[in-house]
Design a protein around this motif. Structure first.
Motif, PDB file in Angstrom:
ATOM      1  N   ASN A 355       0.827  -1.209   0.000  1.00  0.00           N
ATOM      2  CA  ASN A 355       0.000   0.000   0.000  1.00  0.00           C
ATOM      3  C   ASN A 355       0.861   1.259   0.000  1.00  0.00           C
ATOM      4  OD1 ASN A 355      -2.875  -0.477  -0.119  1.00  0.00           O
ATOM      5  ND2 ASN A 355      -2.560  -1.729   1.701  1.00  0.00           N
ATOM      6  N   ALA A 360       3.450   5.607  -3.265  1.00  0.00           N
ATOM      7  CA  ALA A 360       4.669   6.288  -3.725  1.00  0.00           C
ATOM      8  C   ALA A 360       4.777   6.176  -5.234  1.00  0.00           C
ATOM      9  CB  ALA A 360       5.878   5.667  -3.031  1.00  0.00           C
ATOM     10  N   TRP A 363       2.439   8.567  -7.056  1.00  0.00           N
ATOM     11  CA  TRP A 363       2.708  10.012  -6.952  1.00  0.00           C
ATOM     12  C   TRP A 363       4.134  10.411  -7.308  1.00  0.00           C
ATOM     13  CZ3 TRP A 363      -1.365  13.114  -6.546  1.00  0.00           C
ATOM     14  CH2 TRP A 363      -2.574  12.534  -6.137  1.00  0.00           C
ATOM     15  N   ARG A 404      -9.263  10.981   0.391  1.00  0.00           N
ATOM     16  CA  ARG A 404      -8.449  11.151  -0.812  1.00  0.00           C
ATOM     17  C   ARG A 404      -8.154  12.635  -0.912  1.00  0.00           C
ATOM     18  NH1 ARG A 404      -9.519   9.288  -5.794  1.00  0.00           N
ATOM     19  NH2 ARG A 404      -7.293   8.925  -5.733  1.00  0.00           N
ATOM     20  N   LEU A 405      -6.858  12.953  -0.907  1.00  0.00           N
ATOM     21  CA  LEU A 405      -6.504  14.377  -0.824  1.00  0.00           C
ATOM     22  C   LEU A 405      -6.417  14.996  -2.217  1.00  0.00           C
ATOM     23  CD1 LEU A 405      -3.709  13.960   1.868  1.00  0.00           C
ATOM     24  CD2 LEU A 405      -6.152  14.339   2.212  1.00  0.00           C
ATOM     25  N   ASP A 406      -6.241  14.149  -3.172  1.00  0.00           N
ATOM     26  CA  ASP A 406      -6.031  14.665  -4.533  1.00  0.00           C
ATOM     27  C   ASP A 406      -6.669  13.663  -5.483  1.00  0.00           C
ATOM     28  OD1 ASP A 406      -5.066  15.357  -7.026  1.00  0.00           O
ATOM     29  OD2 ASP A 406      -3.165  16.139  -6.180  1.00  0.00           O
ATOM     30  N   GLY A 411      -7.907   5.821  -7.094  1.00  0.00           N
ATOM     31  CA  GLY A 411      -7.776   5.200  -5.764  1.00  0.00           C
ATOM     32  C   GLY A 411      -9.083   5.307  -5.006  1.00  0.00           C
ATOM     33  N   GLY A 413      -8.973   5.674  -1.386  1.00  0.00           N
ATOM     34  CA  GLY A 413      -8.740   6.270  -0.060  1.00  0.00           C
ATOM     35  C   GLY A 413      -8.706   5.258   1.073  1.00  0.00           C
ATOM     36  N   LEU A 442       7.468  12.503  -0.402  1.00  0.00           N
ATOM     37  CA  LEU A 442       6.878  12.055   0.870  1.00  0.00           C
ATOM     38  C   LEU A 442       7.648  10.839   1.386  1.00  0.00           C
ATOM     39  CD1 LEU A 442       4.185  12.686   2.547  1.00  0.00           C
ATOM     40  CD2 LEU A 442       3.346  10.571   1.519  1.00  0.00           C
TER      41      LEU A 442
HETATM   42  N1  LIG Z   1       3.137   9.214  -1.621  1.00  0.00           N
HETATM   43  C1  LIG Z   1       2.132  10.105  -1.680  1.00  0.00           C
HETATM   44  N2  LIG Z   1       2.311  11.332  -2.245  1.00  0.00           N
HETATM   45  C2  LIG Z   1       1.291  12.211  -2.267  1.00  0.00           C
HETATM   46  N3  LIG Z   1       0.069  11.990  -1.774  1.00  0.00           N
HETATM   47  C3  LIG Z   1      -0.180  10.798  -1.231  1.00  0.00           C
HETATM   48  C4  LIG Z   1       0.840   9.808  -1.169  1.00  0.00           C
HETATM   49  N4  LIG Z   1       0.320   8.758  -0.520  1.00  0.00           N
HETATM   50  C5  LIG Z   1      -0.958   9.055  -0.255  1.00  0.00           C
HETATM   51  N5  LIG Z   1      -1.286  10.275  -0.664  1.00  0.00           N
HETATM   52  C6  LIG Z   1      -2.570  10.964  -0.503  1.00  0.00           C
HETATM   53  O1  LIG Z   1      -3.284  10.329   0.529  1.00  0.00           O
HETATM   54  C7  LIG Z   1      -4.552   9.849   0.084  1.00  0.00           C
HETATM   55  C8  LIG Z   1      -4.915   8.581   0.776  1.00  0.00           C
HETATM   56  O2  LIG Z   1      -4.080   7.510   0.357  1.00  0.00           O
HETATM   57  P1  LIG Z   1      -4.618   6.056   0.374  1.00  0.00           P
HETATM   58  O3  LIG Z   1      -3.532   5.123   0.027  1.00  0.00           O
HETATM   59  O4  LIG Z   1      -5.283   5.887   1.679  1.00  0.00           O
HETATM   60  O5  LIG Z   1      -5.734   6.066  -0.730  1.00  0.00           O
HETATM   61  P2  LIG Z   1      -5.599   5.962  -2.281  1.00  0.00           P
HETATM   62  O6  LIG Z   1      -4.211   5.658  -2.618  1.00  0.00           O
HETATM   63  O7  LIG Z   1      -6.197   7.180  -2.812  1.00  0.00           O
HETATM   64  O8  LIG Z   1      -6.591   4.749  -2.603  1.00  0.00           O
HETATM   65  P3  LIG Z   1      -6.279   3.225  -2.439  1.00  0.00           P
HETATM   66  O9  LIG Z   1      -4.934   3.097  -1.739  1.00  0.00           O
HETATM   67  O10 LIG Z   1      -7.381   2.778  -1.520  1.00  0.00           O
HETATM   68  O11 LIG Z   1      -6.325   2.596  -3.730  1.00  0.00           O
HETATM   69  C9  LIG Z   1      -4.369   9.684  -1.402  1.00  0.00           C
HETATM   70  O12 LIG Z   1      -5.595   9.811  -2.052  1.00  0.00           O
HETATM   71  C10 LIG Z   1      -3.429  10.803  -1.730  1.00  0.00           C
HETATM   72  O13 LIG Z   1      -4.146  12.008  -1.926  1.00  0.00           O
END
Ligand SMILES: Nc1ncnc2c1ncn2[C@@H]1O[C@H](COP(=O)(O)OP(=O)(O)OP(=O)(O)O)[C@@H](O)[C@H]1O
Ligand SMILES: [Mg+2]
Length: 464
Positions: A355, A360, A363, A404-406, A411, A413, A442
């Protein structure tokens, strides 16, 4: 509820009763035997002292007639020597003269063998009315004639009668004492074991639903047991309610996807294809991810002795990620040669690191690095990318379910939430931070405890 008089086989009450019987039995037997022996010794000593005094008195009172015949001045002070067959006898002998005997001795005679030495000796000898304790000694005659032989004796039955009377009395007292001790023992038995009855009722109340927990106010020996039981009940209750919530969440999370799928299926049924295929695919992935999340949460209970070894466990993840993000030409690299054993199931470790690495990969601009090092009793695995990163103020909210921040990258979230949940489950954690070198990107840090035997200070530690 009435309690049976005889305790059930194998019960604590029975053990207690048996132990008490043995204790009282041995105690009273010991007291009985030793008291009787002590009393016998005491009475015998008293008899012996008395007989010696009587023997001396006999010698003092003895006089001689002109013909050398011994006579007594007056009777001995103890009147029992005058009563026929009383068991108290004396005898004075002199060679050539008739034997002088006490009035009590109507038949038989005492054995003169004991009265041929100057010092007083005694022996159990045959007497006129049965075995007697006989004392004797010899004294030269004041008239210069042949020696005088003095004997005094008491029937052994007199001594035995005194002792038997005492033994009978002692027996009566000891029987009374035993009854008293048994009675109080039974009360002690009931009183001390009563908390166990209460414990059983309390457990039964919890079992049949009348109570939710065990009540307070137990003896010190039982209180920890009740505390543990209550802890167990609390854990069970928490697990059951968590399972309920999880089941509800699962149903809820799948309902939206199911509604969309149904909708698309109806569209297809009407013959209107549109972009249904893409929607179906997207919803199937969503359902898959939701199931991942719920399955990860359902894996409750850390198995004892679970271990994951690095670097072996990292390699397949790196290869899979390389393939998954091949289109974007992201370079994955690992940096870490330390052999480390972590206290976690390999599947759960792969789930967490996949995960973090997947994020990583999604992004990063071009590079993702995975490295690890040991810090105290933990290992820290860092996944670093060179993407836009997450502003410090939003890093905590990124762990929220569905957060989900972006929206630019696909994805659901759930990835970070799954990773953190699993890591915490093993006593570890996941945290996000900026890069140490200040560049964009990050760092996702996974902390996990080392497996037993890997921790510093424990034998077999082969960490750095
Ligand atoms: N390495 C990263 N760089 C930038 N933003 C990140 C990174 N990892 C996570 N995020 C931000 O955090 C949010 C949550 O991450 P998360 O892994 O929980 O969900 P996701 O990747 O969107 O979906 P999923 O993992 O369930 O397929 C992401 O939607 C993204 O906006
Ligand atoms: Mg993710």
């Amino acid at each position: 509820m009435t309690r049976p008089i005889i305790p059930a086989q194998g019960s604590l009450r029975l053990r207690f009763a048996v132990a008490m019987l043995a204790w009282i039995g041995t105690g009273l037997l010991f007291i009985g035997v030793s008291t009787s022996a002590l009393f016998r010794k005491h009475v015998e000593n008293q008899f012996h002292d008395e007989l010696k005094v009587h023997l001396v008195e006999l010698a003092e009172l003895t006089r001689f007639a002109a013909d050398g015949q011994p006579t007594l001045d007056r009777p001995l002070s103890d009147p029992r020597y005058e009563m026929p067959d009383s068991g108290y006898y004396w005898q004075v002998e002199r060679e050539g003269a008739p034997v002088l005997k006490s009035a009590s001795m109507r038949r038989g005679a005492l054995d003169p063998a004991l009265a041929h030495q100057p010092e007083i000796v005694h022996r159990l000898a045959r007497g006129p009315t049965g075995p007697t304790m006989t004392y004797g000694f010899a004294r030269p005659a004041p008239d210069g004639g042949s020696e005088l032989h003095f004997l005094i004796a008491t029937d052994e039955r007199i001594l035995n009668a005194v002792i038997s009377a005492f033994d009978r009395e002692l027996q009566r007292w000891l029987t009374l004492l035993a009854a008293g001790l048994l009675g109080t023992g039974a009360i002690v038995n009931i009183y001390t074991l009563r908390p166990l009855d209460r414990l059983r009722q309390s457990v039964a109340a919890v079992h049949n639903g009348a109570a939710r927990r065990m009540e307070d106010g137990w003896p010190a020996e039982i209180a920890p047991l009740v505390a543990d039981l209550n802890g167990l009940l609390d854990t069970n209750e928490a697990m059951v309610s968590r399972a309920r919530v999880e089941a509800g969440n699962l149903a809820h999370s799948l309902r939206t996807s199911l509604a969309i799928l149904t909708d698309e299926a109806e569209t297809l049924a009407k013959g209107e294809a549109g972009d249904s295929a893409a929607t179906l695919l997207e919803q199937c992935r969503r359902i898959e991810r939701q199931l991942d999340w719920h399955l990860a949460r359902a894996r409750a209970g850390v198995r004892q002795g679970a271990t994951t070894r690095l670097p072996e466990a990292i390699q397949p993840i790196e290869t899979a990620m390389q393939r998954l993000h091949a289109e974007r030409h992201i370079q994955f690299s690992t940096d870490g040669t330390d052999m480390v054993a972590l206290a976690i199931e390999p599947e759960d470790f792969a789930e967490i690191v996949s995960n973090l690495t997947d994020n990583a990969g999604k992004w990063a601009r071009s590079r993702v690095g995975i490295d690890w090092r040991v810090a105290g009793a933990e290992a820290m695995i860092s996944v670093t990318d060179d993407g836009p990163g997450i502003p410090a103020s939003m890093r905590t909210s990124a762990f929220g379910v569905g957060s989900r921040l972006d929206e630019r990258s696909p994805g659901h979230g759930l990835g970070l939430a799954i990773a953190q949940d699993l890591a915490r489950h093993y006593g570890g954690d996941v945290a996000l931070s900026g890069r140490d070198d200040g560049a964009d990107g990050l760092v996702a840090r996974l902390m996990l405890p080392l497996a037993r035997g890997q921790q510093p200070g424990i034998e077999g530690f082969d960490g750095p």
